[in-house]
Write an enzyme that holds these catalytic residues in place. Structure first.
Site, PDB file in Angstrom:
ATOM      1  N   HIS A  45      21.463  -6.148 -17.364  1.00 22.94           N
ATOM      2  CA  HIS A  45      21.584  -6.731 -18.161  1.00 22.94           C
ATOM      3  C   HIS A  45      21.720  -8.370 -17.771  1.00 22.94           C
ATOM      4  CE1 HIS A  45      24.001  -8.717 -21.818  1.00 22.94           C
ATOM      5  NE2 HIS A  45      22.522  -9.158 -22.048  1.00 22.94           N
ATOM      6  N   ASP A  56      16.884 -10.023 -23.763  1.00 26.42           N
ATOM      7  CA  ASP A  56      18.297 -10.231 -23.753  1.00 26.42           C
ATOM      8  C   ASP A  56      18.672 -10.980 -25.207  1.00 26.42           C
ATOM      9  OD1 ASP A  56      20.940 -10.970 -23.629  1.00 26.42           O
ATOM     10  OD2 ASP A  56      20.677 -11.430 -21.589  1.00 26.42           O
ATOM     11  N   MET A  58       5.869 -21.481 -18.343  1.00 28.77           N
ATOM     12  CA  MET A  58       5.946 -22.738 -17.628  1.00 28.77           C
ATOM     13  C   MET A  58       5.163 -23.726 -18.548  1.00 28.77           C
ATOM     14  SD  MET A  58       4.016 -23.376 -14.201  1.00 28.77           S
ATOM     15  CE  MET A  58       4.893 -22.332 -13.267  1.00 28.77           C
ATOM     16  N   TYR A  72       9.873 -23.128 -11.294  1.00 31.66           N
ATOM     17  CA  TYR A  72       9.879 -22.376  -9.823  1.00 31.66           C
ATOM     18  C   TYR A  72      11.407 -22.299  -9.534  1.00 31.66           C
ATOM     19  CZ  TYR A  72       4.846 -23.980  -9.183  1.00 31.66           C
ATOM     20  OH  TYR A  72       3.560 -24.104  -9.320  1.00 31.66           O
ATOM     21  N   TYR A  83      -1.341 -21.813 -16.132  1.00 27.64           N
ATOM     22  CA  TYR A  83      -0.008 -21.776 -16.887  1.00 27.64           C
ATOM     23  C   TYR A  83       0.321 -20.221 -17.601  1.00 27.64           C
ATOM     24  CZ  TYR A  83      -0.050 -26.409 -15.978  1.00 27.64           C
ATOM     25  OH  TYR A  83      -0.058 -27.618 -15.366  1.00 27.64           O
TER      26      TYR A  83
END
Length: 151
Positions: A22, A69, A79, A118, A136
């Site tokens: 998790h 999550d 990105m 990154y 992208y």
């Protein structure tokens, strides 16, 4: 072959997805992403592949077994385009559709600047490179939990 498991999920990818806990993050990236060098800095330490498919197809496969999550606001990250952070290119819209389908509701991607992306990727559990050639096509996902039966 296994029943009810997307055939794009090879043994190495399934191992990593199962081993993640998790809050662990994974990267799904395009062919231009520095996948190998960043993967070497992750928890797993080596690059995984789902070759010859788009980012959307790879994300569809991953999210068929990986819950997102619900405890964080940035469980699904994209990105941002350099100089145009608000623009959402087709590759990201396609992945957004796969996220929404997998979760059964709208789950907006959170944009992150390229270099910050990154840095976040280096702290991920693993990196999965795809055959996506559009720019992208890079995403980060945080693993959620599966509740006990009846909850």
């Amino acid at each position: 072959m296994l029943k009810s498991i997307n055939p794009l999920l090879n043994a190495d990818v399934l191992y990593a997805l199962r081993a993640m806990g998790h809050g662990d993050r994974l990267v799904v990236c395009d062919t231009n992403f520095p996948a190998d060098s960043i993967a070497r800095q992750t928890v797993l330490g080596r690059l995984l592949r789902i070759d010859n498919v788009s980012a959307a197809k790879a994300v569809e496969a991953v999210l068929s077994v990986l819950p997102l999550d619900t405890f964080v606001d940035d469980a699904a990250i994209r990105m941002e385009i350099v100089g145009q952070p608000q623009e959402v290119p087709p590759v990201q819209r396609e992945v957004q559709g796969e996220i929404d389908r997998a979760e059964g509701r709208s789950w907006p991607l959170v944009g992150v600047e390229r270099h910050a992306f990154y840095e976040k990727a280096k702290g991920a559990y693993c990196v999965i490179a795809t055959g996506e050639r559009r720019f992208y096509g890079c995403f980060l996902f945080s693993k959620g939990v599966i509740a006990p039966d009846g909850e």
